[in-house]
Structure formats: structure tokens, C-alpha cells
Design an enzyme around this catalytic site. Structure first.
Site, PDB file in Angstrom:
ATOM      1  N   ASN A   1       0.827  -1.217   0.000  1.00 52.04           N
ATOM      2  CA  ASN A   1       0.000   0.000   0.000  1.00 52.04           C
ATOM      3  C   ASN A   1       0.859   1.263   0.000  1.00 52.04           C
ATOM      4  O   ASN A   1       0.330   2.371   0.110  1.00 52.04           O
ATOM      5  CB  ASN A   1      -0.984   0.012   1.184  1.00 52.04           C
ATOM      6  N   LEU A   2       2.166   1.091  -0.109  1.00 53.69           N
ATOM      7  CA  LEU A   2       3.129   2.203  -0.182  1.00 53.69           C
ATOM      8  C   LEU A   2       3.034   3.129   1.041  1.00 53.69           C
ATOM      9  O   LEU A   2       3.385   4.300   0.966  1.00 53.69           O
ATOM     10  CB  LEU A   2       2.964   3.000  -1.492  1.00 53.69           C
ATOM     11  N   SER A   3       2.582   2.573   2.177  1.00 52.94           N
ATOM     12  CA  SER A   3       2.485   3.409   3.383  1.00 52.94           C
ATOM     13  C   SER A   3       3.865   3.738   3.932  1.00 52.94           C
ATOM     14  O   SER A   3       4.039   4.736   4.617  1.00 52.94           O
ATOM     15  CB  SER A   3       1.638   2.719   4.459  1.00 52.94           C
TER      16      SER A   3
ATOM     17  N   LYS B   1       4.476  -9.184  16.589  1.00 48.50           N
ATOM     18  CA  LYS B   1       5.253 -10.306  16.030  1.00 48.50           C
ATOM     19  C   LYS B   1       5.015 -11.573  16.848  1.00 48.50           C
ATOM     20  O   LYS B   1       4.842 -12.663  16.300  1.00 48.50           O
ATOM     21  CB  LYS B   1       6.750  -9.969  15.996  1.00 48.50           C
TER      22      LYS B   1
ATOM     23  N   TYR C   1       4.886  -3.149  18.954  1.00 53.29           N
ATOM     24  CA  TYR C   1       5.426  -3.719  17.711  1.00 53.29           C
ATOM     25  C   TYR C   1       5.873  -5.163  17.940  1.00 53.29           C
ATOM     26  O   TYR C   1       5.502  -6.081  17.209  1.00 53.29           O
ATOM     27  CB  TYR C   1       6.603  -2.881  17.182  1.00 53.29           C
TER      28      TYR C   1
ATOM     29  N   LYS D   1       6.690  -1.109  11.422  1.00 54.50           N
ATOM     30  CA  LYS D   1       7.851  -1.609  12.186  1.00 54.50           C
ATOM     31  C   LYS D   1       8.508  -0.602  13.121  1.00 54.50           C
ATOM     32  O   LYS D   1       9.562  -0.884  13.679  1.00 54.50           O
ATOM     33  CB  LYS D   1       8.897  -2.140  11.195  1.00 54.50           C
TER      34      LYS D   1
ATOM     35  N   ASN E   1      15.427   5.955  13.411  1.00 53.29           N
ATOM     36  CA  ASN E   1      15.508   5.402  14.767  1.00 53.29           C
ATOM     37  C   ASN E   1      16.650   4.414  14.875  1.00 53.29           C
ATOM     38  O   ASN E   1      17.212   4.221  15.939  1.00 53.29           O
ATOM     39  CB  ASN E   1      14.215   4.641  15.103  1.00 53.29           C
TER      40      ASN E   1
ATOM     41  N   PHE F   1      17.587 -10.680  12.697  1.00 46.39           N
ATOM     42  CA  PHE F   1      18.346  -9.856  13.637  1.00 46.39           C
ATOM     43  C   PHE F   1      18.395  -8.432  13.047  1.00 46.39           C
ATOM     44  O   PHE F   1      17.350  -7.914  12.680  1.00 46.39           O
ATOM     45  CB  PHE F   1      19.670 -10.553  13.999  1.00 46.39           C
TER      46      PHE F   1
ATOM     47  N   PRO G   1      15.465   3.895  26.592  1.00 46.15           N
ATOM     48  CA  PRO G   1      14.545   3.009  27.317  1.00 46.15           C
ATOM     49  C   PRO G   1      14.139   1.812  26.457  1.00 46.15           C
ATOM     50  O   PRO G   1      13.868   1.954  25.273  1.00 46.15           O
ATOM     51  CB  PRO G   1      13.325   3.912  27.586  1.00 46.15           C
TER      52      PRO G   1
ATOM     53  N   SER H   1      10.901 -11.405  14.084  1.00 38.95           N
ATOM     54  CA  SER H   1      12.002 -10.539  14.493  1.00 38.95           C
ATOM     55  C   SER H   1      12.657 -11.088  15.755  1.00 38.95           C
ATOM     56  O   SER H   1      11.988 -11.702  16.596  1.00 38.95           O
ATOM     57  CB  SER H   1      11.422  -9.148  14.789  1.00 38.95           C
TER      58      SER H   1
END
Ligand code: NAD
Ligand code: WQD
Length: 337
Positions: A32-34, A152, A148, A84, A197, A177, A292, A124
Site C-alpha cells: 500500500n506504499l504506506s 510479532k 510492535y 515496524k 531510529n 536480527f 529506554p 524478528s
């Protein structure tokens, strides 16, 4: 027969299409190209020298999925589509639970309707939570500390339950990983929105001058130099792991779970030094507080994937950094350039 790649316009998806093509598979992409741009797929078309069948759609929508399965002969599915960003998942948890979980349930339902029997799912290493020791093998206890990671974990559980009731569906749960690097051409790579991030895109943007300084989150961990240790794996190696997983499902049905990592852990400082070697510049950094939710060390025991899939990472740290740099320096603004 084709492989349906959901989320195929994204970072890992684009690299996986190339490996699937090399292995002789036809590919159909839905996205959806988000969190991606069509330019990525167009560049993959240049690399493989053929056009890619692409449907712009939301994988949560069963009717849209039905149209794709009705139009294409789909033999296997690789399900990358998902959100993600860990921080965003804490701020907007329902967006993550809805998108990641509903998309998977819709997909599995439609696969059953069309008797499509092989599914590879992007899990993940985050499902190991804060591991009691390293290296981490597939039988370590599972936990997650953010929405998130929980998506998973929940999806793995949903797929295990589904498999017990529907053993005709072959499933590979692949626990990645830390993917980094880019295709050797330097024309596709990771293109995060806004300020990255993750460590590697942050370093590359400091090197290119878009960001001023890297903050190293934590220098008092019990690691070789006090900074966090991770298992960085080249995205093309990771992509190849998916081809091996599809082959495995085609020949040895069942449900399987594999770590996809290198088995080597590198600290943040070691990553900075390796990247400096690759780009020939100094990376401006400062030591900062721990982030954190971060853990000290996370790296894979890669033995099971080697034994059962024949998977082994080929690219070492220097090559990963060189490939990141080739992509970033040729595309300072990612796919916008
Ligand atoms: P990415 O964001 O680059 O790619 C995901 C793609 O899925 C994007 O193109 C996005 O537009 C698409 N998408 C999201 N929701 C969708 C929906 N409902 N319908 C259709 N398309 C949708 O991410 P990536 O790094 O390529 O990651 C791929 C998968 O691997 C994700 O599921 C991610 O959680 C998982 N994963 C990634 C990492 C990592 O560090 N990159 C690590 C472990 C697991
Ligand atoms: C790596 C190391 C940081 C940024 C995350 C997700 C995980 C997975 C991959 C999808 C850590 C340090 C980072 C920075 C830093 N994604 N760091 N300065 O945290 O291992 O994993 O991405 O499943 O779920 O949690 O990766 O790249 O963010 O961090 O010092 O600006 O770099 O503290 O030690 P992480 P990362």
C-alpha cells in the site's frame, strides 16, 4: 507459479525480489506504499531487467487479496507487509495491532480459499525480549516489551495455532536480527521517513552531513566497550534466506522457525569505527543515556538455519558498511533524490 511478496516495495522486500528472480521465481508484489515508494520497485526492475507485477493495495482487505489470487497463480507467499517503528507502536498501539495482525489473518484466510500452501512470515529477534544469555537460539523463551514486538509474538502464536488446525499450510517463521546494507548497485537501500531510529541509517546520515551528531545510547552496558551489541546482517543475505525458506517449504512441509543472523555481535562503537573505514570520514558522536527498552546484547545462534536451510551469511561487517555508504552517498535523500 509465482511468489506473492506482500510489502515488496519496502527495504527487505525489494532486496528479496532480486534474490527470488535470481533463483528463477516469478514475483507478484502487493504493497500500500504506506512506508515505501514506487521508485524502489522501478529500480529493482532495472536491476533484474524485467517488469514486476504490482498491485497497490492494503493486505488487510480480503477482497483486494482475492482479486490478486484470482488473477495470478500464487504458489507461495512471503509476508513482509507490516509497520515496524517501535516508538510509534508505543504511541499508537492500535494502528500496529490492527495493521500487522489483521493483514496476516486476512492473508491466511484468502490463502486457504485459493489452496495456497506456503507462507514465509517476517518475524524478528525482538520476540526474544531481554534474553538471558547470548547467542540466542530458537528455543529461548519469548516475550515482548512494546506493541510492535507484541504483534510479532501474537502473529507467531496465531500462525502456530492455525497450523495445528490446518497442517496443510507450510509455514516458516523467520526471526531477523538487525538488517543493514544495500544492494551492490547502490540504487536501492533503506529509506527511512524522517529522523532514523535505527543505528545504521543514523550513522549514514551523519556521514552525509544531513544529521550533525550520533548519540550513542548507553556506554555502561556489560559489553566489550560498554555500548550495545547487535547482530547486523546484510539485507541481501537476509533476502537469500527467504529463497531458502521457500525451497524448504516446497520440499519439506511443516512449520519451521529460524533465526536469520550472522552469529557475530558488534558494539555501537565497533559499528562507528567500521563505518568510518568504509566512508573515509570521522563520524561525530557523543555518549548519551541508555535508550529506554534497549537491551545490552543480542546476537543469533545461526546453527539451525545453517543445518536445515543451508543458510549462511556471506557478507562481513566492512562490506555491509561499504554497501550502506554506496547507497547513501549516491542517494542522499533516499528515493527522493
Ligand atoms: P518496510 O517498512 O521497508 O517494508 C514494509 C512494507 O510493507 C512497506 O513497503 C509498507 O508500505 C508495506 N505495508 C505495511 N502495511 C501494509 C499493508 N497493510 N498492506 C500493504 N502493504 C503494507 O520494512 P522492512 O524493513 O522491509 O521490514 C519488512 C518486514 O520485516 C516487516 O514486517 C518488519 O516488521 C520485519 N522486520 C524488519 C526488521 C528491520 O529491522 N528492518 C527487523 C525484523 C523484522
Ligand atoms: C542498535 C544499537 C542502540 C540508534 C530495532 C528494533 C527491533 C528490530 C530492529 C524490527 C542499540 C544503538 C541506535 C542511535 C544508538 N526491528 N543506537 N544510537 O534496537 O537492536 O532493534 O530495530 O523488528 O525490533 O527494536 O536496533 O538499530 O535501533 O539499535 O546508540 O541513534 O544501536 O542503543 O544498541 P535495535 P537499532
Amino acid at each position: 507459479m509465482s511468489v506473492l511478496v506482500t510489502g515488496g516495495a519496502g527495504y527487505i522486500g525489494t532486496h528479496t525480489i532480486i534474490e527470488l528472480d535470481k533463483a528463477g521465481y516469478e514475483v507478484v508484489v502487493v504493497d500500500n506504499l504506506s512506508n515505501s515508494k514506487l521508485t524502489g520497485l522501478r529500480r529493482v526492475e532495472k536491476i533484474i531487467g524485467k517488469s514486476i507485477k504490482f498491485y497497490e493495495m492494503d493486505v488487510c482487505c480480503e477482497d483486494s487479496l482475492r482479486k490478486v489470487f484470482a488473477a495470478e497463480k500464487i504458489n507461495s507467499v512471503i509476508h513482509f507487509a507490516g509497520l515496524k517503528a517501535v516508538g510509534e507502536s508505543v504511541a499508537i498501539p492500535l494502528k500496529y495491532y490492527e495493521n500487522n495482525i489483521v493483514s496476516t489473518i486476512s492473508l491466511v484466510k484468502v490463502m486457504k480459499e485459493f489452496d495456497c500452501r506456503n507462507l514465509v512470515f517476517s518475524s524478528s529477534a525482538t520476540v526474544y525480549g531481554n534474553p538471558k544469555s547470548v547467542p540466542i537460539n530458537e528455543s529461548f523463551p519469548l516475550s515482548a516489551t512494546n506493541p510492535y514486538g507484541k504483534t510479532k509474538l501474537f502473529i507467531e502464536d496465531i500462525l502456530r495455532d492455525y497450523y495445528h488446525a490446518n497442517p496443510e499450510l507450510n509455514i516458516a517463521l523467520l526471526r531477523y536480527f538487525n538488517p543493514i546494507g544495500a544492494h551492490k548497485s547502490g540504487t536501492i537501500g533503506e529509506d527511512p521517513n524522517g529522523i532514523p531510529n535505527n543505528l545504521m541509517p543514523y550513522i549514514t546520515q551523519v556521514a552525509i552531513g544531513k544529521l550533525e551528531q550520533l548519540s550513542i545510547y548507553g556506554s555502561d552496558y556489560k559489553t566489550c566497550d560498554g555500548t550495545g551489541v547487535r547482530d547486523y546482517i546484510h539485507v541481501s543475505d537476509l533476502a537469500n534466506g527467504h529463497v531458502l525458506a521457500i525451497k524448504k517449504l516446497e520440499t519439506a512441509p511443516g512449520i519451521v522457525t529460524y533465526n536469520l543472523g550472522t552469529g557475530n555481535g558488534y558494539s555501537v562503537i565497533q559499528m562507528v569505527k567500521a563505518f568510518e573505514r568504509a566512508c573515509g570520514k570521522k563520524i561525530n558522536y557523543r555518549l548519551a543515556e541508555r535508550r529506554p527498552g534497549d537491551i545490552a546484547e543480542c546476537f543469533a545462534d545461526p546453527i539451525l538455519a545453517k543445518k536445515e536451510l543451508g543458510f549462511e551469511a556471506k557478507f562481513g561487517l566492512d562490506e555491509m558498511c561499504e554497501d550502506c555508504w554506496r547507497w547513501q552517498s549516491a542517494n542522499p535523500n533516499g528515493y527522493e533524490s
